[in-house]
Design a protein around this motif. Structure first.
Motif, PDB file in Angstrom:
ATOM      1  N   SER A   5     -16.597 -67.320   2.285  1.00  0.00           N
ATOM      2  CA  SER A   5     -17.439 -68.319   1.621  1.00  0.00           C
ATOM      3  C   SER A   5     -18.829 -68.193   2.230  1.00  0.00           C
ATOM      4  O   SER A   5     -19.033 -68.477   3.415  1.00  0.00           O
ATOM      5  CB  SER A   5     -16.896 -69.731   1.832  1.00  0.00           C
TER       6      SER A   5
ATOM      7  N   TRP B  26     -22.315 -75.204   0.833  1.00  0.00           N
ATOM      8  CA  TRP B  26     -23.011 -76.084  -0.123  1.00  0.00           C
ATOM      9  C   TRP B  26     -23.128 -77.502   0.449  1.00  0.00           C
ATOM     10  O   TRP B  26     -23.086 -78.493  -0.282  1.00  0.00           O
ATOM     11  CB  TRP B  26     -22.318 -76.113  -1.476  1.00  0.00           C
TER      12      TRP B  26
ATOM     13  N   SER C 225     -17.429 -65.306  -1.927  1.00  0.00           N
ATOM     14  CA  SER C 225     -17.236 -66.548  -2.673  1.00  0.00           C
ATOM     15  C   SER C 225     -18.064 -67.639  -1.995  1.00  0.00           C
ATOM     16  O   SER C 225     -19.026 -67.341  -1.279  1.00  0.00           O
ATOM     17  CB  SER C 225     -15.746 -66.892  -2.717  1.00  0.00           C
ATOM     18  N   SER C 226     -17.701 -68.909  -2.187  1.00  0.00           N
ATOM     19  CA  SER C 226     -18.422 -69.992  -1.509  1.00  0.00           C
ATOM     20  C   SER C 226     -17.608 -71.279  -1.579  1.00  0.00           C
ATOM     21  O   SER C 226     -16.673 -71.414  -2.373  1.00  0.00           O
ATOM     22  CB  SER C 226     -19.808 -70.219  -2.143  1.00  0.00           C
TER      23      SER C 226
ATOM     24  N   ILE D 124     -21.911 -78.008  -5.685  1.00  0.00           N
ATOM     25  CA  ILE D 124     -22.008 -76.638  -6.182  1.00  0.00           C
ATOM     26  C   ILE D 124     -22.587 -76.637  -7.583  1.00  0.00           C
ATOM     27  O   ILE D 124     -22.015 -77.241  -8.502  1.00  0.00           O
ATOM     28  CB  ILE D 124     -20.619 -75.964  -6.178  1.00  0.00           C
TER      29      ILE D 124
ATOM     30  N   GLN E  34     -22.453 -67.268  -7.790  1.00  0.00           N
ATOM     31  CA  GLN E  34     -22.327 -66.758  -6.416  1.00  0.00           C
ATOM     32  C   GLN E  34     -22.848 -65.331  -6.263  1.00  0.00           C
ATOM     33  O   GLN E  34     -22.799 -64.776  -5.164  1.00  0.00           O
ATOM     34  CB  GLN E  34     -20.850 -66.812  -5.982  1.00  0.00           C
TER      35      GLN E  34
ATOM     36  N   PHE F   1     -25.410 -64.476  -3.530  1.00  0.00           N
ATOM     37  CA  PHE F   1     -24.849 -64.349  -2.184  1.00  0.00           C
ATOM     38  C   PHE F   1     -24.318 -62.932  -1.963  1.00  0.00           C
ATOM     39  O   PHE F   1     -24.544 -62.326  -0.913  1.00  0.00           O
ATOM     40  CB  PHE F   1     -23.711 -65.344  -1.991  1.00  0.00           C
TER      41      PHE F   1
ATOM     42  N   GLY G 168     -17.061 -65.304  -9.494  1.00  0.00           N
ATOM     43  CA  GLY G 168     -17.470 -66.661  -9.826  1.00  0.00           C
ATOM     44  C   GLY G 168     -18.038 -66.798 -11.219  1.00  0.00           C
ATOM     45  O   GLY G 168     -19.214 -66.512 -11.449  1.00  0.00           O
TER      46      GLY G 168
END
Length: 371
Positions: A233, A237, A265-266, A275, A282, A285, A301
Motif C-alpha cells: 500500500s 490516505w 496498491s493503497s 480515498i 493508484q 503511485f 485499481g
C-alpha cells in the motif's frame, strides 16, 4: 503491436503478457483447506489468457486468517488440499501461478464480507485473539490485538518461511508477500498502527525492519528460480500515515535485497482513510515506484478498459496491469481486451470455436474444423 500483450519477466519467471490477475479472497476454505469452490474459481481464471494468476491471500498461520473461512498454507492438510486444486488446473491451463502469503494481524478474526465483515471477539465461535505490532485496534470499538513480543516475531517469521517452502513444494512459480491493505506487514510499516518503542518501531528504518526481515527469510528459503515480490500500500490516505515517499525508500530496500517485483496498491490500515476513487487512481503511485525503485511494477485499481490498460504499459507507467473485480465479473476479460487491441491470447482448445468470426486470429494456434 500491443504493449499489454508483449512478453515480460519478473525475476526468473517469463510471462506471455502484462495482465496479472490480482489476488482476491474467496472466504470459501475449510479450516484453511482449499475446496471445490477454489477448483472452479481458479480454474476459470487460469483459462482467462492472463499472463499471471495470483492465488488469494493465503494465511501463514491460523490466527493470521482474516476470517475463519480463509485459505491457508500452514499445515500438511492445507498443502494437500491446494495440491489437488493445482493439479486439476494444470492439466488444462499452463498459466504461471503465484500465491500471496499473508498474515492479517489485527484485522484477523473477522466475519466474511457478506455477513458484515466485522471483528469476531475472542471467545466467540469463529473468533480468536489477534496480534499486531502494537496493542492498537483497527477501530476503537474492537478488542485490541496482542502486541507481538520477540518470540511472537520469530514465530510469525518462521510461519512465512514454512509457507514459502510449502508453496515451492507445490510447484508454484512465484510468491507475493502481502505488505498492503492494513494487514500485518503493512501494520509494521505504518506509524498509525505501529507505536512500538523498540527496534521495530519509531523511525522509518525501524518500522521497515520486520517486513524486510520477513522478505529476507522468505527469499533465502526458496531457490532463486522462484520469483519473490511484495504487494504494497503506497499510501494510507491519512495525514501522518504511510505515504509514497516512505514507500520509495522501502521499495529501494527491497530492490537491494533481490525483490523481483512490486505490486502497488493503497489504503486499508485505517478506517479514517479518504480515498478519491476514479479509474486508475493508484497508477501514479506505481509510476513513481517504478521510476525510483527500478523493479518490475504492477499497477492496479479500477483498471477496466482495454485502452486504459494498454496506455499504462505503453506509456511506461507500470510494467504490468493487475485486474481483480473486472475479471471476477468477466473471467474472459483478457480475451475481450486482446480482441479490442488486435492482439492474440492463449485459450484452451476446447474453447477455440467460441472465437468470433471478426477476430479470426485471436486465439494463438487456433485450428477450428468440424466433421
Amino acid at each position: 503491436m500491443s504493449a499489454l500483450f508483449s512478453p515480460t519477466s519478473i525475476g526468473p519467471l517469463t510471462l506471455a503478457n502484462r495482465i496479472v490477475i490480482a489476488p482476491m479472497c474467496q472466504y470459501s476454505a475449510d479450516d484453511g483447506n482449499a475446496t471445490d469452490w477454489h477448483m472452479m474459481h481458479l480454474g476459470q481464471l487460469a483459462a482467462s489468457g492472463a499472463g499471471l494468476l495470483i492465488i488469494e491471500a493465503t494465511a501463514v498461520e491460523a490466527i493470521g486468517r482474516i476470517t475463519a473461512d480463509d485459505l491457508g498454507l500452514y499445515s500438511d492438510a492445507n498443502q494437500e488440499a491446494l495440491a489437488k486444486v493445482l493439479a486439476g488446473i494444470r492439466r488444462f491451463a499452463p498459466i504461471p501461478i503465484a500465491v500471496q502469503l499473508a498474515h492479517a494481524g489485527r484485522k484477523a478474526s473477522s466475519e466474511v464480507p457478506w455477513a458484515g465483515g466485522q471483528q469476531v471477539p475472542p471467545g466467540q465461535p469463529r473468533g480468536w485473539d489477534t496480534v499486531a505490532p502494537s496493542a492498537v485496534p483497527h477501530n476503537a470499538s474492537e478488542v485490541p490485538p496482542l502486541a507481538l513480543d520477540e518470540a511472537g516475531l520469530a514465530r510469525v517469521k518462521a510461519a512465512f518461511v514454512q509457507a514459502a517452502r510449502r508453496a515451492h513444494a507445490l510447484g508454484i512459480d512465484a510468491i507475493e508477500l502481502h505488505g498492503a491493505h492494513g494487514y500485518l506487514l503493512h501494520q509494521f510499516l505504518s506509524p498509525i498502527s505501529n507505536q512500538r518503542t523498540d527496534a521495530y518501531g519509531g523511525s522509518l528504518e525501524n518500522r521497515m525492519r520486520f517486513p524486510l526481515e520477513v522478505f529476507d527469510a522468505v527469499r533465502a528459503a526458496v531457490p532463486a528460480t522462484m520469483a519473490v515480490g511484495l504487494r504494497l500500500s503506497a499510501s494510507d490516505w491519512v495525514d501522518g500515515g504511510w505515504d509514497v515517499e516512505q514507500s520509495v525508500v522501502f521499495g529501494q530496500a527491497l530492490k537491494a535485497r533481490g525483490c523481483d517485483f512490486i505490486h502497488v496498491s493503497s489504503g486499508g490500515v485505517s478506517s479514517q482513510q479518504k480515498i478519491p476513487l476514479s479509474p486508475g487512481y493508484q497508477v501514479a503511485f506505481a509510476e513513481r515506484i517504478k521510476q525510483d525503485c527500478g523493479m518490475p511494477t504492477i499497477a492496479v485499481g479500477l483498471i477496466t478498459e482495454a485502452q486504459h490498460a494498454e496506455a499504462i504499459v505503453a506509456n511506461g507507467q507500470a510494467d504490468m496491469v493487475g485486474v481483480a473485480r473486472a475479471v471476477l465479473f468477466n473471467p474472459r476479460w483478457p480475451w475481450q481486451v486482446a480482441a479490442e487491441l488486435g492482439a492474440q491470447v492463449q485459450a484452451p482448445p476446447q474453447y477455440w470455436r467460441s472465437q468470433p468470426r471478426e477476430y479470426k486470429d485471436l486465439f494463438i494456434g487456433a485450428r477450428i474444423g468440424q466433421r
